[in-house]
Design an enzyme around this catalytic site. Structure first.
Site, PDB file in Angstrom:
ATOM      1  N   CYS A   1       1.248   4.149   4.928  1.00 21.08           N
ATOM      2  CA  CYS A   1       1.941   4.469   6.241  1.00 21.08           C
ATOM      3  C   CYS A   1       3.387   4.289   6.107  1.00 21.08           C
ATOM      4  O   CYS A   1       3.983   3.347   6.479  1.00 21.08           O
ATOM      5  CB  CYS A   1       1.373   3.571   7.156  1.00 21.08           C
ATOM      6  SG  CYS A   1      -0.598   3.889   7.482  1.00 21.08           S
TER       7      CYS A   1
ATOM      8  N   CYS B   1      -8.488  -0.853   7.518  1.00 29.20           N
ATOM      9  CA  CYS B   1      -6.936  -0.416   7.602  1.00 29.20           C
ATOM     10  C   CYS B   1      -6.803   0.350   8.975  1.00 29.20           C
ATOM     11  O   CYS B   1      -7.952   0.869   9.636  1.00 29.20           O
ATOM     12  CB  CYS B   1      -7.359   0.973   6.686  1.00 29.20           C
ATOM     13  SG  CYS B   1      -6.093   1.986   6.522  1.00 29.20           S
TER      14      CYS B   1
ATOM     15  N   CYS C   1       0.921  -1.129  -0.109  1.00 28.19           N
ATOM     16  CA  CYS C   1       0.114   0.003  -0.087  1.00 28.19           C
ATOM     17  C   CYS C   1       0.703   1.228  -0.163  1.00 28.19           C
ATOM     18  O   CYS C   1       0.612   2.128  -0.787  1.00 28.19           O
ATOM     19  CB  CYS C   1      -0.928  -0.053   1.201  1.00 28.19           C
ATOM     20  SG  CYS C   1      -1.685   1.375   1.618  1.00 28.19           S
TER      21      CYS C   1
ATOM     22  N   GLN D   1     -10.299  19.097   6.790  1.00 29.42           N
ATOM     23  CA  GLN D   1      -9.174  18.038   7.612  1.00 29.42           C
ATOM     24  C   GLN D   1      -9.743  16.819   7.753  1.00 29.42           C
ATOM     25  O   GLN D   1     -10.730  16.407   8.247  1.00 29.42           O
ATOM     26  CB  GLN D   1      -8.913  18.991   9.046  1.00 29.42           C
ATOM     27  CG  GLN D   1      -8.179  20.374   8.630  1.00 29.42           C
ATOM     28  CD  GLN D   1      -7.017  20.785   8.214  1.00 29.42           C
ATOM     29  OE1 GLN D   1      -6.138  19.379   7.945  1.00 29.42           O
ATOM     30  NE2 GLN D   1      -6.596  21.844   7.866  1.00 29.42           N
TER      31      GLN D   1
ATOM     32  N   CYS E   1       1.414  22.164   6.305  1.00 28.83           N
ATOM     33  CA  CYS E   1       1.477  20.788   6.306  1.00 28.83           C
ATOM     34  C   CYS E   1       2.919  20.286   5.546  1.00 28.83           C
ATOM     35  O   CYS E   1       2.872  19.073   5.067  1.00 28.83           O
ATOM     36  CB  CYS E   1       0.419  20.212   5.476  1.00 28.83           C
ATOM     37  SG  CYS E   1       0.130  20.926   3.945  1.00 28.83           S
TER      38      CYS E   1
HETATM   39  N1  SAH Z   1      -7.437  26.189   6.220  1.00 26.19           N
HETATM   40  C1  SAH Z   1      -8.052  25.396   5.795  1.00 26.19           C
HETATM   41  C2  SAH Z   1      -7.724  24.562   4.465  1.00 26.19           C
HETATM   42  C3  SAH Z   1      -6.244  24.548   4.234  1.00 26.19           C
HETATM   43  S1  SAH Z   1      -5.808  23.392   2.800  1.00 26.19           S
HETATM   44  C4  SAH Z   1      -8.483  24.203   6.770  1.00 26.19           C
HETATM   45  O1  SAH Z   1      -8.001  24.093   7.692  1.00 26.19           O
HETATM   46  O2  SAH Z   1      -9.432  23.308   6.390  1.00 26.19           O
HETATM   47  C5  SAH Z   1      -4.974  24.584   1.744  1.00 26.19           C
HETATM   48  C6  SAH Z   1      -6.226  25.499   1.003  1.00 26.19           C
HETATM   49  O3  SAH Z   1      -5.797  26.309  -0.007  1.00 26.19           O
HETATM   50  C7  SAH Z   1      -6.847  24.539  -0.018  1.00 26.19           C
HETATM   51  O4  SAH Z   1      -8.462  24.596   0.461  1.00 26.19           O
HETATM   52  C8  SAH Z   1      -7.070  24.922  -1.048  1.00 26.19           C
HETATM   53  O5  SAH Z   1      -8.119  24.972  -2.195  1.00 26.19           O
HETATM   54  C9  SAH Z   1      -6.316  26.317  -1.069  1.00 26.19           C
HETATM   55  N2  SAH Z   1      -5.523  26.983  -2.082  1.00 26.19           N
HETATM   56  C10 SAH Z   1      -4.476  26.491  -2.830  1.00 26.19           C
HETATM   57  N3  SAH Z   1      -3.734  27.273  -3.560  1.00 26.19           N
HETATM   58  C11 SAH Z   1      -4.600  28.536  -3.379  1.00 26.19           C
HETATM   59  C12 SAH Z   1      -4.135  29.920  -3.849  1.00 26.19           C
HETATM   60  N4  SAH Z   1      -3.065  30.138  -4.723  1.00 26.19           N
HETATM   61  N5  SAH Z   1      -4.729  30.920  -3.370  1.00 26.19           N
HETATM   62  C13 SAH Z   1      -5.718  30.496  -2.563  1.00 26.19           C
HETATM   63  N6  SAH Z   1      -6.200  29.353  -1.940  1.00 26.19           N
HETATM   64  C14 SAH Z   1      -5.408  28.222  -2.453  1.00 26.19           C
END
Ligand code: SAH
Length: 391
Positions: free
Chosen positions: A21, A95, A18, A219, A344
């Site tokens: 992990c 899983c 897989c 998330q 991340c």
């Molecule tokens: N803060 C949110 C999402 C984080 S993930 C949470 O905690 O759930 C990162 C996000 O950035 C995604 O929703 C993606 O669509 C957005 N994203 C990616 N590139 C971007 C850009 N250039 N401008 C604005 N948003 C963007």
């Protein structure tokens, strides 16, 4: 070798095939140590790194399961994950990191297919129907969404199939058909048909309720997300007069939680579906001091900086690629008192911190949070303050 306690998790028999992990050969305390050391090596020169917040029970934390469907050479239906860098499907029944209720639903669907004469889609022959099944569960609400991803709108016996699935799993609250006819690595297509229920689920985070549509980012580890957001908001120290920007805001989660403490919040997000959900979410939580913009965060920041607007706090949570120079330079022009940078990917975070610290910010807090146990992914929150506040 370490003196840490032995593994508590039975080794997953699929771990090599897989590849999901990557850290399975380490027990959990050792994984945390490895992640901590990685963050220290990348960001330690800026500030002390607080001990990573790990999970007490680091299993079955994923609220989203996506299973690929296919046929074996012998004609048997299989569901699971693509074998690392191939198109072969590794059969998965359960899983260690996924939600067990979701896994059970996927297995039921796999077993039901032959009696309804529904075939998985074959990309080479372009025959068959079912490409993937996506299951999302709201861990606090208990609501469950099942999404069938089909190659065409022609879902044979869809009404009977849905009825039978609901009979076997009455816990399912909504069923959606997503149509993805493209030859693509994207899981979901643009067209959708709701087969049962409301077409979305809701879940609660930090006391706020959020709508989650099949295609919105949400998330995947809700327990740790609460700890992540609380860490970020503790660092932000919001006051009722503060003007806050939530950049890369997804469905508005952090900004909405922040809006309960701040004066005004603006969320910026590129994905139109997520922005639509974010606006519904703001209303759902009775908030009137938050607005959402569908835009590239960098372009929006440049405009904001030119307009001479005042922003007190910037919360930013970019994707793995990190932020970009237009965003970071405009951030320096806007000069908010505090920046909370959630990432991340600490490698791109380190790259971006170089720009911000050269531009007059000082790192005053670093807190890693383990959002993805057993995988190599690392999440980290950093607080930056202006080194020389304007007189
Ligand atoms: N803060 C949110 C999402 C984080 S993930 C949470 O905690 O759930 C990162 C996000 O950035 C995604 O929703 C993606 O669509 C957005 N994203 C990616 N590139 C971007 C850009 N250039 N401008 C604005 N948003 C963007």
């Amino acid at each position: 070798m370490s003196q840490l306690p032995p593994k508590t998790m039975p080794r997953c028999p699929l771990s090599r095939k897989c590849g999901g992990c990557q850290l399975q050969n380490m027990d959990y305390p050792r994984q945390l140590k490895y992640k901590q050391e990685t963050v220290v090596s990348l960001l330690g020169k800026y500030h002390h790194v607080k001990p990573i917040l790990g999970m007490e029970r680091p299993y079955h934390y994923r609220n989203k399961v996506q299973a690929a469907f296919g046929l074996t050479r012998g004609g048997e239906v299989v569901s699971g994950v693509y074998q690392s860098s191939s198109h072969r499907i590794v059969k998965v029944d359960s899983c260690q990191i996924e939600d067990p209720a979701a896994d059970r639903i996927v297995v039921t669907i796999r077993k039901m297919l032959p009696s309804f004469r529904i075939l998985p889609y074959n990309e080479d022959s372009r025959r068959g129907f079912l490409r993937h099944v996506l299951v999302r569960r709201g861990f606090t609400s208990g609501q469950i969404m099942v999404v069938f991803v089909g190659a065409s709108p022609m879902f044979p016996l869809k009404k009977k199939f849905t009825e039978e699935l609901l009979r076997r799993h009455p816990e399912i609250t909504t069923v959606v058909l997503n149509i993805n006819p493209q030859r693509t690595s994207m899981l979901l297509g643009e067209r959708e048909e709701v087969l049962f229920g409301r077409g979305f689920i809701e879940d609660t985070l930090c006391g706020c309720t959020f709508r989650i549509s099949p295609r919105s980012f949400y998330q995947i580890n809700p327990l740790q997300t609460e700890r992540l957001y609380r860490t970020a908001l503790d660092m932000a120290q919001l006051k009722p007069t503060d003007r806050v920007l939530d950049a890369y805001c997804g469905v508005g989660t952090i900004g909405i939680v922040a809006a309960r403490q701040a004066g005004q919040v603006v969320g910026v997000e590129l994905n139109g579906d997520a922005v639509r959900d974010a606006r519904v979410n703001a209303r759902r939580n009775g908030l009137e001091n938050i607005a959402f913009m569908e835009a590239d965060a960098g372009e929006y920041m440049v405009k904001l900086a030119r307009s001479g607007e005042k922003v007190d706090v910037v919360l930013m949570d970019p994707p793995r690629a990190g932020s970009d120079i237009p965003f970071l330079e405009s951030l320096l022009t806007l000069a908010p008192a505090r920046v909370v940078y959630i990432s991340c990917n600490p490698e791109t975070q380190a790259r971006d911190l170089r720009v911000l610290t050269k531009g007059g910010y000082r790192v005053t807090g670093i807190q890693p949070v383990d959002m993805f146990p057993h995988t190599s992914h690392i999440e980290c929150v950093v607080l930056l303050v202006k080194a020389h506040p304007a007189a």
